[in-house]
Write a protein that holds these residues in place. Structure first.
Motif, PDB file in Angstrom:
ATOM      1  N   TRP A   1     -17.162 -22.484  26.661  1.00 50.31           N
ATOM      2  CA  TRP A   1     -15.877 -22.439  25.935  1.00 50.31           C
ATOM      3  C   TRP A   1     -15.412 -20.996  25.774  1.00 50.31           C
ATOM      4  N   ARG A   2     -16.357 -20.088  25.544  1.00 50.55           N
ATOM      5  CA  ARG A   2     -16.007 -18.680  25.375  1.00 50.55           C
ATOM      6  C   ARG A   2     -15.405 -18.114  26.658  1.00 50.55           C
ATOM      7  N   GLN A   3     -15.936 -18.545  27.806  1.00 50.68           N
ATOM      8  CA  GLN A   3     -15.364 -18.102  29.082  1.00 50.68           C
ATOM      9  C   GLN A   3     -13.887 -18.477  29.177  1.00 50.68           C
ATOM     10  N   CYS A   4     -13.576 -19.681  28.744  1.00 52.00           N
ATOM     11  CA  CYS A   4     -12.181 -20.144  28.804  1.00 52.00           C
ATOM     12  C   CYS A   4     -11.302 -19.320  27.868  1.00 52.00           C
ATOM     13  N   LEU A   5     -11.830 -18.969  26.692  1.00 50.02           N
ATOM     14  CA  LEU A   5     -11.066 -18.141  25.751  1.00 50.02           C
ATOM     15  C   LEU A   5     -10.825 -16.753  26.329  1.00 50.02           C
ATOM     16  N   ASP A   6     -11.847 -16.182  26.955  1.00 52.98           N
ATOM     17  CA  ASP A   6     -11.735 -14.820  27.495  1.00 52.98           C
ATOM     18  C   ASP A   6     -10.848 -14.767  28.740  1.00 52.98           C
ATOM     19  N   LYS A   7     -10.947 -15.788  29.593  1.00 52.77           N
ATOM     20  CA  LYS A   7     -10.277 -15.730  30.891  1.00 52.77           C
ATOM     21  C   LYS A   7      -8.939 -16.474  30.939  1.00 52.77           C
ATOM     22  N   ALA A   8      -8.755 -17.428  30.022  1.00 54.04           N
ATOM     23  CA  ALA A   8      -7.523 -18.229  30.105  1.00 54.04           C
ATOM     24  C   ALA A   8      -7.026 -18.636  28.722  1.00 54.04           C
ATOM     25  N   PRO A   9      -6.804 -17.671  27.819  1.00 54.57           N
ATOM     26  CA  PRO A   9      -6.290 -18.022  26.489  1.00 54.57           C
ATOM     27  C   PRO A   9      -4.861 -18.552  26.584  1.00 54.57           C
ATOM     28  N   GLN A  10      -4.496 -19.373  25.639  1.00 52.30           N
ATOM     29  CA  GLN A  10      -3.139 -19.929  25.576  1.00 52.30           C
ATOM     30  C   GLN A  10      -2.753 -20.672  26.858  1.00 52.30           C
ATOM     31  N   THR A  11      -3.717 -21.408  27.405  1.00 56.96           N
ATOM     32  CA  THR A  11      -3.462 -22.222  28.589  1.00 56.96           C
ATOM     33  C   THR A  11      -3.927 -23.645  28.310  1.00 56.96           C
ATOM     34  N   LEU A  12      -3.527 -24.556  29.192  1.00 61.55           N
ATOM     35  CA  LEU A  12      -3.973 -25.944  29.057  1.00 61.55           C
ATOM     36  C   LEU A  12      -5.481 -26.052  29.241  1.00 61.55           C
ATOM     37  N   LEU A  13      -6.036 -25.193  30.086  1.00 65.55           N
ATOM     38  CA  LEU A  13      -7.482 -25.173  30.281  1.00 65.55           C
ATOM     39  C   LEU A  13      -8.200 -24.862  28.971  1.00 65.55           C
ATOM     40  N   TYR A  14      -7.696 -23.875  28.250  1.00 64.16           N
ATOM     41  CA  TYR A  14      -8.348 -23.515  26.987  1.00 64.16           C
ATOM     42  C   TYR A  14      -8.147 -24.612  25.938  1.00 64.16           C
ATOM     43  N   SER A  15      -6.996 -25.282  25.950  1.00 62.67           N
ATOM     44  CA  SER A  15      -6.783 -26.411  25.042  1.00 62.67           C
ATOM     45  C   SER A  15      -7.801 -27.512  25.313  1.00 62.67           C
ATOM     46  N   LEU A  16      -8.073 -27.746  26.591  1.00 63.27           N
ATOM     47  CA  LEU A  16      -9.076 -28.729  26.970  1.00 63.27           C
ATOM     48  C   LEU A  16     -10.456 -28.288  26.489  1.00 63.27           C
ATOM     49  N   ALA A  17     -10.758 -27.000  26.648  1.00 64.63           N
ATOM     50  CA  ALA A  17     -12.055 -26.477  26.205  1.00 64.63           C
ATOM     51  C   ALA A  17     -12.227 -26.650  24.696  1.00 64.63           C
ATOM     52  N   CYS A  18     -11.166 -26.391  23.931  1.00 63.49           N
ATOM     53  CA  CYS A  18     -11.228 -26.542  22.468  1.00 63.49           C
ATOM     54  C   CYS A  18     -11.465 -27.995  22.081  1.00 63.49           C
ATOM     55  N   MET A  19     -10.800 -28.908  22.773  1.00 69.73           N
ATOM     56  CA  MET A  19     -10.988 -30.327  22.494  1.00 69.73           C
ATOM     57  C   MET A  19     -12.429 -30.741  22.776  1.00 69.73           C
ATOM     58  N   LEU A  20     -12.948 -30.289  23.911  1.00 65.88           N
ATOM     59  CA  LEU A  20     -14.325 -30.630  24.280  1.00 65.88           C
ATOM     60  C   LEU A  20     -15.336 -29.954  23.362  1.00 65.88           C
ATOM     61  N   ALA A  21     -15.008 -28.763  22.871  1.00 64.24           N
ATOM     62  CA  ALA A  21     -15.914 -28.051  21.966  1.00 64.24           C
ATOM     63  C   ALA A  21     -16.145 -28.868  20.700  1.00 64.24           C
ATOM     64  N   GLN A  22     -15.090 -29.447  20.150  1.00 65.25           N
ATOM     65  CA  GLN A  22     -15.221 -30.268  18.954  1.00 65.25           C
ATOM     66  C   GLN A  22     -16.036 -31.530  19.240  1.00 65.25           C
ATOM     67  N   ILE A  23     -15.769 -32.138  20.384  1.00 66.15           N
ATOM     68  CA  ILE A  23     -16.503 -33.355  20.763  1.00 66.15           C
ATOM     69  C   ILE A  23     -17.978 -33.032  20.963  1.00 66.15           C
ATOM     70  N   PHE A  24     -18.254 -31.922  21.650  1.00 67.11           N
ATOM     71  CA  PHE A  24     -19.641 -31.547  21.915  1.00 67.11           C
ATOM     72  C   PHE A  24     -20.393 -31.279  20.619  1.00 67.11           C
ATOM     73  N   ASP A  25     -19.781 -30.544  19.695  1.00 62.82           N
ATOM     74  CA  ASP A  25     -20.449 -30.245  18.429  1.00 62.82           C
ATOM     75  C   ASP A  25     -20.769 -31.515  17.656  1.00 62.82           C
ATOM     76  N   GLU A  26     -19.855 -32.483  17.681  1.00 62.70           N
ATOM     77  CA  GLU A  26     -20.095 -33.749  16.993  1.00 62.70           C
ATOM     78  C   GLU A  26     -21.249 -34.515  17.638  1.00 62.70           C
ATOM     79  N   LEU A  27     -21.260 -34.562  18.970  1.00 58.61           N
ATOM     80  CA  LEU A  27     -22.337 -35.254  19.687  1.00 58.61           C
ATOM     81  C   LEU A  27     -23.674 -34.572  19.459  1.00 58.61           C
ATOM     82  N   TYR A  28     -23.683 -33.246  19.569  1.00 60.14           N
ATOM     83  CA  TYR A  28     -24.917 -32.484  19.405  1.00 60.14           C
ATOM     84  C   TYR A  28     -25.445 -32.608  17.976  1.00 60.14           C
TER      85      TYR A  28
END
Length: 281
Positions: free
Chosen positions: A73-100
């Motif tokens: 997720w940090r890679q997406c923030l560093d390389k593609a902030p304010q993009t749809l890719l980073y929005s996807l990463a943020c969504m998955l980050a929340q899902i992953f934390d809940e699952l983990y």
């Protein structure tokens, strides 16, 4: 609760498999995101690398696995902030934390969390900054018993000559908790669950066989003991319907091993070393 390395590996593997195989496509579809050839980060590839590391025993602890995924997720923030890719990463980050949290963190730490013993001042702690997708290390400097919260101050390297010292982060957080883990050292560290040990005791892949009794389906990942149970519950006739016997797959395998061991050639006898002067006589 998770009490063995193999159980921890299975739990971690299932979280990653759910994230990659199910949650990633669903999240991408909801955002109408399609992976482009020029995207700086391919989430499927990067998360797959973490999964491979787990399967090959390259991750030491469940924390290492969590940190690896957070690094994606940090890679997406560093390389593609304010993009749809980073929005996807943020969504998955929340899902992953809940699952983990539900499948790995709670089963591993249920005893410590029930005791609710705060970490003493001076304890080294790693703090999870979820919005910035990173962990940092600090020290407990103060505790508020009413709120059951501790003040953690970030540990920073000393500034070199001519450089301005960075300002250390400080945060009030419950220690221990999902967002603040006490660093284990010495004997405590030696007792931590090892994913590297557990990886050798787990069988990975997506088999299609299923026990006839339905007691155990071989569809995800199993420990060796679970696999043996599945073999013991599956009769040979399940694979070969024309066979009328009642032997299970495990019984057949065990009989084969006994026969192979009985016919195994004994090791050659040890040949004593020649005396040094044997060739001279």
């Amino acid at each position: 609760a998770i009490s063995t390395s193999a159980e921890a590996v299975v739990a971690c593997w299932k979280v990653l498999d759910e994230l990659i195989a199910r949650q990633l496509p669903l999240a991408a579809s909801s955002l109408q995101y399609k992976q482009g050839a020029n995207e700086p980060v391919n989430l499927t590839t990067e998360l797959g690398k973490v999964k491979t590391k787990l399967e090959q025993g390259q991750l030491k602890t469940p924390f290492d696995l969590h940190a690896e995924v957070v690094g994606v997720w940090r890679q997406c923030l560093d390389k593609a902030p304010q993009t749809l890719l980073y929005s996807l990463a943020c969504m998955l980050a929340q899902i992953f934390d809940e699952l983990y949290f539900k499948s790995v963190y709670l089963p591993l730490n249920v005893t410590a969390l029930n005791l609710q013993t705060p970490a003493p001042s001076g304890s080294k702690v790693r703090v999870y900054n979820a919005p910035e997708h990173r962990w940092w290390v600090g020290t407990v400097s103060e505790h508020d018993p009413k709120q059951n919260m501790s003040l953690v101050t970030q540990t920073l390297p000393a500034a070199t000559a001519g450089q301005t010292a960075a300002e250390a982060l400080q945060v009030w957080v419950s220690v221990p908790s999902f967002y603040a883990e006490v660093l284990k050292e010495g004997d405590d560290a030696a007792g931590e669950i090892s994913l590297a040990d557990g990886a050798s005791s787990a069988l990975f892949g997506r088999a299609t066989a299923q026990s006839v009794t339905g007691a155990l389906a071989l569809t995800e990942v199993l420990t060796t003991e679970q696999f043996k149970q599945a073999l013991d519950q599956t009769p040979l006739s399940y694979l070969f319907p024309a066979y009328s016997g009642s032997e299970t797959l495990l019984a057949i395998v065990q009989e084969f091993v006994k026969t192979a061991e009985a016919h195994q050639a004994p090791p050659p006898p040890d040949v004593p070393d020649k005396p040094k002067d044997a060739d001279d006589k």
